[in-house]
Design a protein around this motif. Structure first.
Motif, PDB file in Angstrom:
ATOM      1  N   CYS A 240      31.579  34.557  73.683  1.00  0.00           N
ATOM      2  CA  CYS A 240      31.532  35.084  72.310  1.00  0.00           C
ATOM      3  C   CYS A 240      31.757  33.964  71.301  1.00  0.00           C
ATOM      4  O   CYS A 240      31.077  33.905  70.263  1.00  0.00           O
ATOM      5  CB  CYS A 240      32.577  36.178  72.124  1.00  0.00           C
ATOM      6  SG  CYS A 240      32.155  37.733  72.918  1.00  0.00           S
ATOM      7  N   GLU A 241      32.709  33.095  71.627  1.00  0.00           N
ATOM      8  CA  GLU A 241      32.996  31.975  70.729  1.00  0.00           C
ATOM      9  C   GLU A 241      31.786  31.055  70.625  1.00  0.00           C
ATOM     10  O   GLU A 241      31.406  30.619  69.522  1.00  0.00           O
ATOM     11  CB  GLU A 241      34.215  31.206  71.243  1.00  0.00           C
ATOM     12  CG  GLU A 241      34.730  30.165  70.273  1.00  0.00           C
ATOM     13  CD  GLU A 241      36.006  29.517  70.793  1.00  0.00           C
ATOM     14  OE1 GLU A 241      36.099  28.284  70.665  1.00  0.00           O
ATOM     15  OE2 GLU A 241      36.881  30.237  71.289  1.00  0.00           O
TER      16      GLU A 241
ATOM     17  N   GLN B   5      28.644  31.874  71.208  1.00  0.00           N
ATOM     18  CA  GLN B   5      27.598  32.599  70.504  1.00  0.00           C
ATOM     19  C   GLN B   5      27.865  32.627  69.005  1.00  0.00           C
ATOM     20  O   GLN B   5      26.955  32.432  68.201  1.00  0.00           O
ATOM     21  CB  GLN B   5      27.492  34.044  71.044  1.00  0.00           C
ATOM     22  CG  GLN B   5      26.361  34.843  70.433  1.00  0.00           C
ATOM     23  CD  GLN B   5      24.996  34.282  70.770  1.00  0.00           C
ATOM     24  OE1 GLN B   5      24.781  33.816  71.882  1.00  0.00           O
ATOM     25  NE2 GLN B   5      24.091  34.315  69.819  1.00  0.00           N
ATOM     26  N   CYS B   6      29.130  32.852  68.637  1.00  0.00           N
ATOM     27  CA  CYS B   6      29.487  32.842  67.202  1.00  0.00           C
ATOM     28  C   CYS B   6      29.249  31.457  66.598  1.00  0.00           C
ATOM     29  O   CYS B   6      28.725  31.344  65.479  1.00  0.00           O
ATOM     30  CB  CYS B   6      30.939  33.269  67.017  1.00  0.00           C
ATOM     31  SG  CYS B   6      31.219  35.026  67.284  1.00  0.00           S
ATOM     32  N   SER B   7      29.611  30.412  67.336  1.00  0.00           N
ATOM     33  CA  SER B   7      29.391  29.048  66.841  1.00  0.00           C
ATOM     34  C   SER B   7      27.896  28.789  66.674  1.00  0.00           C
ATOM     35  O   SER B   7      27.465  28.209  65.661  1.00  0.00           O
ATOM     36  CB  SER B   7      29.984  28.021  67.808  1.00  0.00           C
ATOM     37  OG  SER B   7      31.372  28.167  67.887  1.00  0.00           O
TER      38      SER B   7
ATOM     39  N   ASP C  36      25.584  31.053  66.203  1.00  0.00           N
ATOM     40  CA  ASP C  36      25.125  31.873  65.077  1.00  0.00           C
ATOM     41  C   ASP C  36      25.505  31.241  63.735  1.00  0.00           C
ATOM     42  O   ASP C  36      24.703  31.229  62.799  1.00  0.00           O
ATOM     43  CB  ASP C  36      25.701  33.287  65.164  1.00  0.00           C
ATOM     44  CG  ASP C  36      25.102  34.099  66.294  1.00  0.00           C
ATOM     45  OD1 ASP C  36      24.061  33.682  66.840  1.00  0.00           O
ATOM     46  OD2 ASP C  36      25.684  35.166  66.625  1.00  0.00           O
ATOM     47  N   ILE C  37      26.709  30.696  63.668  1.00  0.00           N
ATOM     48  CA  ILE C  37      27.157  30.049  62.426  1.00  0.00           C
ATOM     49  C   ILE C  37      26.296  28.826  62.132  1.00  0.00           C
ATOM     50  O   ILE C  37      25.862  28.615  60.988  1.00  0.00           O
ATOM     51  CB  ILE C  37      28.658  29.677  62.515  1.00  0.00           C
ATOM     52  CG1 ILE C  37      29.510  30.947  62.473  1.00  0.00           C
ATOM     53  CG2 ILE C  37      29.055  28.726  61.404  1.00  0.00           C
ATOM     54  CD1 ILE C  37      30.979  30.728  62.771  1.00  0.00           C
TER      55      ILE C  37
END
Length: 174
Positions: A114-115, A117-119, A121-122
């Motif tokens: 998740c981290e 993927q979030c990175s 995405d950011i």
């Protein structure tokens, strides 16, 4: 059987001894006849009932022994069941521990994914925002150039030849 006869003989001797110690004239009483009758009665009882009494006691002993053996077998079955239940409990505890360990590892992996993927995405949002900003800046420059050109072409005061337009446009675009 012999032991009991000796005991009864001693009891009889004690009665006779007590009777003679009391300074009672036994000849005047029927004590000795009664003792002899009682001894005969006991002997007859013993002769007639001893084997029945022995059989009764042996049957009782066999019944008690049988019940004792049944209880012992039930105890051993219960011990085996307890040991089996203890083994199952230990296995269940081990499985629960393994499940908890696996769940913790999976939670860490999921959190990392998740981290990541979030990175990603950011970073994607930042890049798209930067490209959008660059596009908007170019668009604003084009609009500015167009508006400046429209003003120049529409104004009569600005009578500029074509080479001058090219030079001004080159400055604005660069």
């Amino acid at each position: 059987m012999m032991k009991h006869g000796i005991r009864y003989g001693l009891v009889l001797a004690c009665f006779v001894g007590v009777a003679s110690a009391a300074e009672v004239n036994i000849a005047q009483t029927d004590f000795s006849e009664r003792v002899i009758n009682f001894a005969i009665f006991l002997a007859i009882l013993w002769y007639l009932g001893a084997h029945r009494l022995k059989a009764l006691l042996q049957a009782r002993q066999a019944g008690i022994s049988k019940r004792f053996d049944e209880v012992q077998s039930k105890i051993s079955v219960a011990k085996k069941a307890k040991e089996q239940a203890q083994k199952q409990l230990d296995e269940a505890r081990k499985k629960a521990s393994d499940i908890i360990t696996t769940a913790k590892k999976e939670a860490i992996v999921i959190a990392q994914r998740c981290e990541e993927q979030c990175s990603a995405d950011i970073e994607s949002l930042i890049k798209s925002n930067e490209s959008l900003m660059a596009f908007e800046q170019r668009k604003a420059k084009v609009e500015l150039v167009e508006s400046v050109l429209k003003e120049l072409f529409n104004s009569e005061a600005a009578d500029i030849d074509t080479q001058e337009y090219v030079r001004i446009l080159s400055k604005k675009v660069a």
